[in-house]
Structure formats: C-alpha cells, structure tokens
Design a protein around this motif. Sequence first.
Motif, mmCIF file in Angstrom:
data_model
loop_
_atom_site.group_PDB
_atom_site.id
_atom_site.type_symbol
_atom_site.label_atom_id
_atom_site.label_comp_id
_atom_site.label_asym_id
_atom_site.label_seq_id
_atom_site.Cartn_x
_atom_site.Cartn_y
_atom_site.Cartn_z
ATOM 1 N N VAL A 46 57.560 57.787 19.125
ATOM 2 C CA VAL A 46 58.536 57.595 18.443
ATOM 3 C C VAL A 46 59.882 56.651 18.656
ATOM 4 O O VAL A 46 60.652 56.299 17.804
ATOM 5 C CB VAL A 46 59.240 59.018 18.452
ATOM 6 C CG1 VAL A 46 58.305 59.896 17.733
ATOM 7 C CG2 VAL A 46 59.795 59.537 19.691
ATOM 8 N N VAL A 47 59.493 55.891 19.987
ATOM 9 C CA VAL A 47 60.560 55.331 20.320
ATOM 10 C C VAL A 47 59.700 53.737 20.966
ATOM 11 O O VAL A 47 58.895 54.327 21.846
ATOM 12 C CB VAL A 47 61.430 55.547 21.470
ATOM 13 C CG1 VAL A 47 62.508 54.550 22.191
ATOM 14 C CG2 VAL A 47 62.498 56.710 21.084
ATOM 15 N N ASP A 48 60.058 52.591 20.626
ATOM 16 C CA ASP A 48 59.434 51.694 20.813
ATOM 17 C C ASP A 48 59.592 51.108 22.305
ATOM 18 O O ASP A 48 60.582 51.657 22.788
ATOM 19 C CB ASP A 48 59.386 50.552 20.112
ATOM 20 C CG ASP A 48 60.799 49.677 19.794
ATOM 21 O OD1 ASP A 48 61.532 49.788 20.716
ATOM 22 O OD2 ASP A 48 60.927 49.001 18.834
ATOM 23 N N GLU A 49 58.895 50.398 22.802
ATOM 24 C CA GLU A 49 59.203 49.349 24.290
ATOM 25 C C GLU A 49 60.482 49.031 24.469
ATOM 26 O O GLU A 49 60.749 48.665 25.645
ATOM 27 C CB GLU A 49 57.921 48.666 24.464
ATOM 28 C CG GLU A 49 57.846 47.281 23.797
ATOM 29 C CD GLU A 49 57.148 47.508 22.434
ATOM 30 O OE1 GLU A 49 57.045 46.473 21.535
ATOM 31 O OE2 GLU A 49 56.703 48.727 22.044
ATOM 32 N N HIS A 50 61.262 48.798 23.254
ATOM 33 C CA HIS A 50 62.535 48.074 23.469
ATOM 34 C C HIS A 50 63.705 49.175 23.352
ATOM 35 O O HIS A 50 64.653 48.906 23.577
ATOM 36 C CB HIS A 50 62.881 47.039 22.440
ATOM 37 C CG HIS A 50 61.892 45.997 22.570
ATOM 38 N ND1 HIS A 50 61.890 45.039 23.431
ATOM 39 C CD2 HIS A 50 60.795 45.446 21.679
ATOM 40 C CE1 HIS A 50 60.978 44.096 23.226
ATOM 41 N NE2 HIS A 50 60.066 44.516 22.205
ATOM 42 N N GLY A 51 63.278 50.485 23.245
ATOM 43 C CA GLY A 51 64.311 51.580 23.225
ATOM 44 C C GLY A 51 64.784 51.895 21.811
ATOM 45 O O GLY A 51 65.899 52.585 21.719
ATOM 46 N N ALA A 52 64.153 51.267 20.856
ATOM 47 C CA ALA A 52 64.631 51.513 19.573
ATOM 48 C C ALA A 52 63.741 52.571 18.983
ATOM 49 O O ALA A 52 62.577 52.512 19.230
ATOM 50 C CB ALA A 52 64.339 50.238 18.860
ATOM 51 N N ILE A 53 64.261 53.080 17.990
ATOM 52 C CA ILE A 53 63.572 54.378 17.320
ATOM 53 C C ILE A 53 62.634 53.812 16.304
ATOM 54 O O ILE A 53 63.085 52.644 15.383
ATOM 55 C CB ILE A 53 64.561 55.211 16.360
ATOM 56 C CG1 ILE A 53 65.731 56.197 17.315
ATOM 57 C CG2 ILE A 53 63.730 56.168 15.471
ATOM 58 C CD1 ILE A 53 66.636 56.665 16.735
ATOM 59 N N ARG A 54 61.348 54.088 16.355
ATOM 60 C CA ARG A 54 60.409 53.497 15.450
ATOM 61 C C ARG A 54 60.806 53.611 13.947
ATOM 62 O O ARG A 54 61.240 54.631 13.589
ATOM 63 C CB ARG A 54 59.049 53.816 15.775
ATOM 64 C CG ARG A 54 58.436 53.602 17.223
ATOM 65 C CD ARG A 54 57.011 53.818 17.421
ATOM 66 N NE ARG A 54 56.722 53.546 18.973
ATOM 67 C CZ ARG A 54 56.082 52.425 19.023
ATOM 68 N NH1 ARG A 54 56.147 51.399 18.206
ATOM 69 N NH2 ARG A 54 55.637 52.138 20.319
ATOM 70 N N PRO A 55 60.274 52.546 13.215
ATOM 71 C CA PRO A 55 60.764 52.584 11.669
ATOM 72 C C PRO A 55 60.243 53.822 11.004
ATOM 73 O O PRO A 55 60.758 54.184 10.108
ATOM 74 C CB PRO A 55 60.329 51.213 11.118
ATOM 75 C CG PRO A 55 59.777 50.459 12.197
ATOM 76 C CD PRO A 55 59.775 51.231 13.555
ATOM 77 N N HIS A 56 59.076 54.191 11.360
ATOM 78 C CA HIS A 56 58.493 55.196 10.426
ATOM 79 C C HIS A 56 58.888 56.664 11.135
ATOM 80 O O HIS A 56 58.407 57.911 10.627
ATOM 81 C CB HIS A 56 57.020 55.118 10.637
ATOM 82 C CG HIS A 56 56.466 55.345 11.983
ATOM 83 N ND1 HIS A 56 56.323 54.377 13.060
ATOM 84 C CD2 HIS A 56 55.968 56.391 12.635
ATOM 85 C CE1 HIS A 56 55.898 54.759 14.156
ATOM 86 N NE2 HIS A 56 55.472 56.220 13.836
#
Length: 88
Positions: A46-56
């Motif tokens: 649910v959270v990418d490797e950059h610490g951002a919430i995944r778009p989906h």
Amino acid sequence: MSIRVVVPGQLYSYTGGQSQLRAEGASLGEVLDDLDRRHPGLRFRVVDEHGAIRPHVRFFINRQPALALSHPLADGDELLVVGALSGG
C-alpha cells in the motif's frame, strides 16, 4: 491506542485471510508500521519504496479520506483500506 482496520481481499494473503485486524498507532503511518510487524509485506503493498501511498490504494478513517501517512488517528478509530480493481 487500538485501531480497527478493515482490509480488502487483495491483502488477505498477508493477513492470513483476515478481513479485520487491530493495530496500534497515532497516525496512519504508525498503524501501517504496526500491521507490517505482524503481517510482513502488507505495508509495501500500500506504500511504495519512497514512502508514498500507492496510486491504486485509498485510506478512509471513520469514512473520511486520509491522504497522508501523517494523518492522525485516535483510540477506537476505524481505518478502511480500499484497493482499486482492474481487469478487462
């Protein structure tokens, strides 16, 4: 502080088939960290490797959108995790 977490079917393989969990934390990010300690790999879905919430993925706290990992939570809150469906 106990948070009720409702997860979508796409994450059941990480939760052992459970649709509802309990987690601890004062923010969305802390709750996801707590869940990941007990259900390894869930946070990365649910959270990418950059610490951002995944778009989906969308998060709702007490039915209100939560757009940042810093969003605060309080004891007894409900966190709903929603994943987009795709197909054709």
